[in-house]
Write a protein that holds these residues in place. Sequence first.
Motif, PDB file in Angstrom:
ATOM      1  N   ASN A  86     -96.121   1.665  69.912  1.00 50.10           N
ATOM      2  CA  ASN A  86     -97.531   2.628  69.220  1.00 50.10           C
ATOM      3  C   ASN A  86     -97.096   4.100  68.610  1.00 50.10           C
ATOM      4  O   ASN A  86     -97.440   4.631  68.590  1.00 50.10           O
ATOM      5  N   GLN A 117    -106.662  -2.001  69.661  1.00 47.69           N
ATOM      6  CA  GLN A 117    -106.608  -1.114  70.199  1.00 47.69           C
ATOM      7  C   GLN A 117    -106.996  -0.105  70.656  1.00 47.69           C
ATOM      8  O   GLN A 117    -107.296   0.778  69.400  1.00 47.69           O
ATOM      9  N   ASP A 160     -94.704  -2.641  89.058  1.00 45.97           N
ATOM     10  CA  ASP A 160     -93.935  -2.355  87.537  1.00 45.97           C
ATOM     11  C   ASP A 160     -93.626  -4.291  86.768  1.00 45.97           C
ATOM     12  O   ASP A 160     -92.674  -4.043  86.338  1.00 45.97           O
ATOM     13  N   GLY A 196     -93.618  -6.342  83.886  1.00 46.73           N
ATOM     14  CA  GLY A 196     -93.788  -6.094  83.256  1.00 46.73           C
ATOM     15  C   GLY A 196     -93.795  -4.748  82.411  1.00 46.73           C
ATOM     16  O   GLY A 196     -94.337  -4.785  81.145  1.00 46.73           O
ATOM     17  N   LEU A 197     -93.125  -4.305  83.454  1.00 49.92           N
ATOM     18  CA  LEU A 197     -93.043  -2.731  82.999  1.00 49.92           C
ATOM     19  C   LEU A 197     -92.327  -2.432  81.345  1.00 49.92           C
ATOM     20  O   LEU A 197     -92.603  -1.820  80.817  1.00 49.92           O
ATOM     21  N   GLU A 198     -91.227  -3.608  81.729  1.00 50.33           N
ATOM     22  CA  GLU A 198     -90.512  -3.044  80.363  1.00 50.33           C
ATOM     23  C   GLU A 198     -91.631  -3.930  79.438  1.00 50.33           C
ATOM     24  O   GLU A 198     -91.230  -2.572  78.079  1.00 50.33           O
ATOM     25  N   ASP A 199     -91.716  -4.383  79.414  1.00 51.25           N
ATOM     26  CA  ASP A 199     -92.762  -4.969  77.819  1.00 51.25           C
ATOM     27  C   ASP A 199     -93.820  -3.672  77.326  1.00 51.25           C
ATOM     28  O   ASP A 199     -93.598  -3.597  76.676  1.00 51.25           O
ATOM     29  N   ARG A 200     -94.147  -3.148  79.269  1.00 54.00           N
ATOM     30  CA  ARG A 200     -95.500  -2.293  78.976  1.00 54.00           C
ATOM     31  C   ARG A 200     -94.330  -0.812  78.070  1.00 54.00           C
ATOM     32  O   ARG A 200     -95.621  -0.234  77.166  1.00 54.00           O
ATOM     33  N   VAL A 201     -93.080  -0.532  78.747  1.00 52.01           N
ATOM     34  CA  VAL A 201     -92.314   0.548  77.856  1.00 52.01           C
ATOM     35  C   VAL A 201     -92.558   0.198  76.331  1.00 52.01           C
ATOM     36  O   VAL A 201     -92.641   1.133  75.238  1.00 52.01           O
ATOM     37  N   LYS A 202     -91.661  -0.957  76.065  1.00 52.13           N
ATOM     38  CA  LYS A 202     -91.532  -1.063  74.735  1.00 52.13           C
ATOM     39  C   LYS A 202     -92.661  -0.977  73.693  1.00 52.13           C
ATOM     40  O   LYS A 202     -92.552  -0.641  72.959  1.00 52.13           O
ATOM     41  N   GLU A 203     -94.261  -1.403  74.608  1.00 55.39           N
ATOM     42  CA  GLU A 203     -95.429  -1.829  73.494  1.00 55.39           C
ATOM     43  C   GLU A 203     -95.587  -0.036  73.361  1.00 55.39           C
ATOM     44  O   GLU A 203     -96.262   0.112  72.054  1.00 55.39           O
ATOM     45  N   ALA A 204     -95.637   0.912  74.319  1.00 54.35           N
ATOM     46  CA  ALA A 204     -95.945   2.198  74.094  1.00 54.35           C
ATOM     47  C   ALA A 204     -95.733   3.110  73.468  1.00 54.35           C
ATOM     48  O   ALA A 204     -95.407   3.411  72.554  1.00 54.35           O
TER      49      ALA A 204
END
Length: 256
Positions: free
Chosen positions: A72, A155, A59, A61-69
């Motif tokens: 997109n 990407q 988990d 960096g999960l918040e950053d990954r959710v924000k990036e997803a």
Amino acid sequence: MKLNYRDKVILITLLVIFVWVIGVMFFIKPKFEELDTANKEFDQKVLDLNAKKEEIAADEGLEDRVKEAYKNVTNIANNFYAKMTTDDVSELIDTKLDEAKITNDRLDISQYGSATLAFINGTPVEAQTDIDRIANADAAAQAAEGGVVETSEGQEEVKGPVVVPAYTVDLGFSCKLDDLKTFLENLRTNNEKSLVVTECSIADVKADTITGEMTLVLMMMPRMQNPLEKDAEAKSADKTSTDESATESEEESAAS
């Protein structure tokens, strides 16, 4: 009865054996069993701890990954119109035709349906010179040789097929040829790219005022709520419900 020395030794030995057996049965054995249980619980806790550590690591960096997803997904969704009714579609088409000075003699809108896209590329369309096109073609060829398809941001492209909600619109039109070109160009440069012409026929392209038939497909994509905001709202609602339950319990206790 008087015991001799030998009898005393035997009696003492039996008493020692009896006390030892009692001690083993009622004190030492239970302690060993407790120790064994404690060791098993400890081993399980160690396994649970390691599993939690793995979850925490996953988990990270999960918040950053959710924000990036979410960013997109939003960028892709912005290429589509939001969910619309047939009245909304009719108003939109009339506005687009009026902007291009096109007159329509009929406007038929299908029932709410769906359309299948081969793929969706959310990369913004940028103005390009011939040199830009040559450079991009070379980059695309290199990527194809490596077996990787990428966008201009590096990407991976969002692939399909993707099924989206859609309406099919049929209309008859009359206008100047240049006005029709303006209408088509407006569709291409509009922020939402999901209103497309699938068929267009013209009776006489050389006439001063051309007439014809046109079929368009309007594709839509419902907007998704930010998952982080949704999670925060759910937690806030749970906390409010818990606080209300605690208050009710306190009031009931006070009343009794």
